[in-house]
Design a protein around this motif. Structure first.
Motif, PDB file in Angstrom:
ATOM      1  N   ALA A  48       0.826  -1.204   0.000  1.00 31.67           N
ATOM      2  CA  ALA A  48       0.000   0.000   0.000  1.00 31.67           C
ATOM      3  C   ALA A  48       0.862   1.257   0.000  1.00 31.67           C
ATOM      4  O   ALA A  48       0.567   2.235  -0.695  1.00 31.67           O
ATOM      5  CB  ALA A  48      -0.921  -0.012   1.222  1.00 31.67           C
ATOM      6  N   ARG A  49       1.965   1.216   0.812  1.00 38.58           N
ATOM      7  CA  ARG A  49       2.875   2.370   0.850  1.00 38.58           C
ATOM      8  C   ARG A  49       3.561   2.588  -0.486  1.00 38.58           C
ATOM      9  O   ARG A  49       3.744   3.719  -0.938  1.00 38.58           O
ATOM     10  CB  ARG A  49       3.913   2.182   1.965  1.00 38.58           C
ATOM     11  CG  ARG A  49       3.379   2.552   3.356  1.00 38.58           C
ATOM     12  CD  ARG A  49       4.463   2.493   4.398  1.00 38.58           C
ATOM     13  NE  ARG A  49       4.908   1.124   4.622  1.00 38.58           N
ATOM     14  CZ  ARG A  49       5.917   0.784   5.430  1.00 38.58           C
ATOM     15  NH1 ARG A  49       6.588   1.741   6.061  1.00 38.58           N
ATOM     16  NH2 ARG A  49       6.250  -0.475   5.607  1.00 38.58           N
ATOM     17  N   ASP A  50       3.944   1.475  -1.172  1.00 36.17           N
ATOM     18  CA  ASP A  50       4.572   1.592  -2.495  1.00 36.17           C
ATOM     19  C   ASP A  50       3.606   2.206  -3.498  1.00 36.17           C
ATOM     20  O   ASP A  50       3.990   3.055  -4.324  1.00 36.17           O
ATOM     21  CB  ASP A  50       5.032   0.209  -2.977  1.00 36.17           C
ATOM     22  CG  ASP A  50       6.238  -0.304  -2.198  1.00 36.17           C
ATOM     23  OD1 ASP A  50       6.896   0.526  -1.530  1.00 36.17           O
ATOM     24  OD2 ASP A  50       6.503  -1.521  -2.253  1.00 36.17           O
ATOM     25  N   GLU A  51       2.347   1.760  -3.424  1.00 38.75           N
ATOM     26  CA  GLU A  51       1.347   2.298  -4.333  1.00 38.75           C
ATOM     27  C   GLU A  51       1.117   3.780  -4.055  1.00 38.75           C
ATOM     28  O   GLU A  51       0.976   4.591  -4.981  1.00 38.75           O
ATOM     29  CB  GLU A  51       0.034   1.524  -4.204  1.00 38.75           C
ATOM     30  CG  GLU A  51       0.098   0.117  -4.796  1.00 38.75           C
ATOM     31  CD  GLU A  51      -1.212  -0.635  -4.618  1.00 38.75           C
ATOM     32  OE1 GLU A  51      -2.158  -0.048  -4.017  1.00 38.75           O
ATOM     33  OE2 GLU A  51      -1.302  -1.795  -5.083  1.00 38.75           O
ATOM     34  N   TYR A  52       1.068   4.141  -2.765  1.00 37.96           N
ATOM     35  CA  TYR A  52       0.873   5.547  -2.390  1.00 37.96           C
ATOM     36  C   TYR A  52       2.042   6.402  -2.899  1.00 37.96           C
ATOM     37  O   TYR A  52       1.846   7.512  -3.403  1.00 37.96           O
ATOM     38  CB  TYR A  52       0.743   5.665  -0.877  1.00 37.96           C
ATOM     39  CG  TYR A  52       0.612   7.093  -0.396  1.00 37.96           C
ATOM     40  CD1 TYR A  52      -0.614   7.759  -0.480  1.00 37.96           C
ATOM     41  CD2 TYR A  52       1.722   7.773   0.121  1.00 37.96           C
ATOM     42  CE1 TYR A  52      -0.742   9.076  -0.058  1.00 37.96           C
ATOM     43  CE2 TYR A  52       1.605   9.092   0.541  1.00 37.96           C
ATOM     44  CZ  TYR A  52       0.369   9.738   0.450  1.00 37.96           C
ATOM     45  OH  TYR A  52       0.245  11.044   0.850  1.00 37.96           O
ATOM     46  N   LYS A  53       3.262   5.861  -2.765  1.00 36.59           N
ATOM     47  CA  LYS A  53       4.446   6.576  -3.233  1.00 36.59           C
ATOM     48  C   LYS A  53       4.390   6.789  -4.738  1.00 36.59           C
ATOM     49  O   LYS A  53       4.719   7.869  -5.254  1.00 36.59           O
ATOM     50  CB  LYS A  53       5.700   5.784  -2.858  1.00 36.59           C
ATOM     51  CG  LYS A  53       7.008   6.466  -3.278  1.00 36.59           C
ATOM     52  CD  LYS A  53       8.202   5.597  -2.905  1.00 36.59           C
ATOM     53  CE  LYS A  53       9.506   6.258  -3.366  1.00 36.59           C
ATOM     54  NZ  LYS A  53      10.681   5.406  -3.090  1.00 36.59           N
ATOM     55  N   LEU A  54       3.951   5.736  -5.467  1.00 34.68           N
ATOM     56  CA  LEU A  54       3.854   5.835  -6.926  1.00 34.68           C
ATOM     57  C   LEU A  54       2.805   6.865  -7.325  1.00 34.68           C
ATOM     58  O   LEU A  54       3.019   7.669  -8.247  1.00 34.68           O
ATOM     59  CB  LEU A  54       3.505   4.468  -7.513  1.00 34.68           C
ATOM     60  CG  LEU A  54       3.381   4.394  -9.041  1.00 34.68           C
ATOM     61  CD1 LEU A  54       4.697   4.793  -9.709  1.00 34.68           C
ATOM     62  CD2 LEU A  54       2.960   2.998  -9.492  1.00 34.68           C
ATOM     63  N   ILE A 114       3.615  10.176  -9.577  1.00 33.40           N
ATOM     64  CA  ILE A 114       2.915  10.473 -10.836  1.00 33.40           C
ATOM     65  C   ILE A 114       2.160  11.790 -10.727  1.00 33.40           C
ATOM     66  O   ILE A 114       2.128  12.599 -11.665  1.00 33.40           O
ATOM     67  CB  ILE A 114       1.956   9.326 -11.206  1.00 33.40           C
ATOM     68  CG1 ILE A 114       2.759   8.053 -11.543  1.00 33.40           C
ATOM     69  CG2 ILE A 114       1.074   9.708 -12.400  1.00 33.40           C
ATOM     70  CD1 ILE A 114       1.900   6.837 -11.836  1.00 33.40           C
ATOM     71  N   ASP A 115       1.545  12.026  -9.537  1.00 30.46           N
ATOM     72  CA  ASP A 115       0.808  13.271  -9.321  1.00 30.46           C
ATOM     73  C   ASP A 115       1.744  14.471  -9.414  1.00 30.46           C
ATOM     74  O   ASP A 115       1.401  15.505 -10.013  1.00 30.46           O
ATOM     75  CB  ASP A 115       0.146  13.224  -7.940  1.00 30.46           C
ATOM     76  CG  ASP A 115      -0.880  14.332  -7.785  1.00 30.46           C
ATOM     77  OD1 ASP A 115      -1.655  14.556  -8.740  1.00 30.46           O
ATOM     78  OD2 ASP A 115      -0.898  14.976  -6.728  1.00 30.46           O
ATOM     79  N   GLU A 116       2.959  14.342  -8.860  1.00 33.78           N
ATOM     80  CA  GLU A 116       3.951  15.414  -8.940  1.00 33.78           C
ATOM     81  C   GLU A 116       4.386  15.648 -10.379  1.00 33.78           C
ATOM     82  O   GLU A 116       4.574  16.788 -10.817  1.00 33.78           O
ATOM     83  CB  GLU A 116       5.162  15.059  -8.073  1.00 33.78           C
ATOM     84  CG  GLU A 116       6.215  16.165  -8.018  1.00 33.78           C
ATOM     85  CD  GLU A 116       7.431  15.769  -7.188  1.00 33.78           C
ATOM     86  OE1 GLU A 116       8.358  16.595  -7.089  1.00 33.78           O
ATOM     87  OE2 GLU A 116       7.450  14.628  -6.659  1.00 33.78           O
ATOM     88  N   MET A 117       4.579  14.547 -11.130  1.00 31.62           N
ATOM     89  CA  MET A 117       4.970  14.654 -12.536  1.00 31.62           C
ATOM     90  C   MET A 117       3.911  15.400 -13.354  1.00 31.62           C
ATOM     91  O   MET A 117       4.217  16.272 -14.168  1.00 31.62           O
ATOM     92  CB  MET A 117       5.183  13.253 -13.121  1.00 31.62           C
ATOM     93  CG  MET A 117       5.517  13.238 -14.611  1.00 31.62           C
ATOM     94  SD  MET A 117       5.542  11.567 -15.289  1.00 31.62           S
ATOM     95  CE  MET A 117       3.779  11.162 -15.254  1.00 31.62           C
TER      96      MET A 117
END
Length: 385
Positions: A14-20, A24-27
């Protein structure tokens, strides 16, 4: 224990997905906003520039942000500033009493809209951008600035002055609505465009490119200079292909390349210039094709030689895309191809070219035919006797 490991694995996933998601949101946040509906000024992509970079690069003076501040334009930047100074001095001393503050206020009102006209984000701050626009000027501001500066003078309106300047390119003597003109390149494109609408293709079969001028001539097509002032007004009727006369010179290349670039970016479904260039890229394939159109007073060739002229239009279409379904010359191309494919047309053209092209050839051919007939008659009588 097994349950704890499973929960830990789910938590890490879940943390990995949140980080991704965050990455992507920042990009996406860093992306420039979508092009505004006002956008009409584009930077030509590298692939197109590589074909002939000098066609898209200012030589003496730059206008706008793309080449602003470059070392090779510093001398002309001084000249532009001097002209702007004279403009302010004249308008300040005139009855209009228009001072520098009036000019700045006028441009400030337009600043947001001007920025939206560019396809790229402009890094300049407001003061730097307004200064550049005042010094450089642009079509969407020139009319307003012209009105401010000449309010107290009896001078022709801005559209009249502009059309007079571009009169060598206004073959059709058009009077366009300047409210719809986006900039000078767009104005030239409007002047070149035909007034007639596109006609849909008659056939659904795959589009076939046109044969060259000499191939069509060998099939019996006659070429004739048209009296029309519209370059697109090409007509094929009763074996005759009528083409409005045109001139090939060095400046034609630069004009067409910039018009093609504007069509690719801004008018991808109304590519009148690309269609025109594609048509002649097929028609003029060899020096013999150029010579044929020169002889018929259709082409006035001011290039170095006929070889350069023969490849002129085909070079213009390098790295461009055209719509076969919306091709402006689809109908005239279909008619010419159909005429070319008819065996009888080729036979008649060959007979005329080889045996009836001159009065002497015609007389000799008729004499040979008469002799052949007399020989046949003599043979028949000999058999009977």
């Amino acid at each position: 224990m097994a349950g704890t490991k499973s929960e830990l694995a789910i938590d890490m996933q879940a943390r990995d997905e949140y980080k991704l998601v965050a990455e992507i949101d920042e990009m996406l946040d860093k992306l420039e906003p979508s092009l505004s509906s006002e956008c009409c000024i584009y930077r030509v992509n590298e692939e197109l520039r590589k074909v002939k970079e000098e066609a898209y690069t200012p030589i003496v003076v730059s206008i706008g942000t793309f080449h602003h501040g470059k070392e090779n334009f510093k001398s002309t930047e001084l000249v532009k500033k001097q002209y702007f100074k004279k403009l302010v001095q004249r308008s300040t001393s005139s009855a209009a009493k228009c001072n520098l503050s009036n000019y700045i206020e006028f441009v400030k009102k337009w600043e947001d809209r001007i920025r939206q006209c560019y396809s790229e984000h402009i890094e300049m701050d407001s003061d730097e951008f307004v200064t550049m626009i005042l010094i450089d000027g642009s079509l969407f501001l020139l009319q307003g600035l012209f009105s401010l500066a000449t309010a107290a003078f009896d001078v022709p309106p801005f559209p009249n002055q502009t059309l007079k300047w571009f009169s060598p390119l206004n073959f059709q003597n058009k009077r366009p609505n300047f409210k719809s003109v986006k900039h000078f390149t767009d104005l030239v494109l409007i002047l070149y465009r035909p007034t007639s609408q596109r006609l849909p293709r008659r056939k659904v079969e795959k589009f076939r490119f046109l044969h060259s001028a000499t191939e069509l001539s060998d099939a019996g097509v006659k070429f004739q200079a048209s009296s029309s002032t519209c370059l697109h007004d090409i007509q094929f009727n009763k074996q005759v292909l009528e083409i409005p006369p045109f001139t090939l010179e060095q400046d034609t290349d630069t004009v067409f390349r910039n018009l093609i670039a504007l069509e690719l970016y801004h008018y991808p479904h109304d590519t009148y210039i690309i269609d025109y260039v594609t048509f002649f890229g097929c028609l003029l394939d060899t020096p013999r094709d150029i010579d044929l159109l020169v002889q018929n007073e259709i082409v006035s060739n001011h290039l170095d030689n006929t070889k350069d002229a023969a490849g002129f239009y085909s070079r213009l279409t390098t790295k461009t895309i055209m719509s076969y379904e919306n091709f402006y010359f689809s109908r005239v191309s279909e008619d010419l191809n159909e005429y070319y494919r008819a065996p009888m047309n080729k036979l008649k053209a060959t007979l005329k070219h080889d045996y009836f092209s001159t009065p002497w050839q015609t007389a000799a051919t008729l004499a040979a035919i008469a002799l052949l007939i007399l020989t046949c008659i003599q043979t028949v009588f000999s058999v009977i006797n």
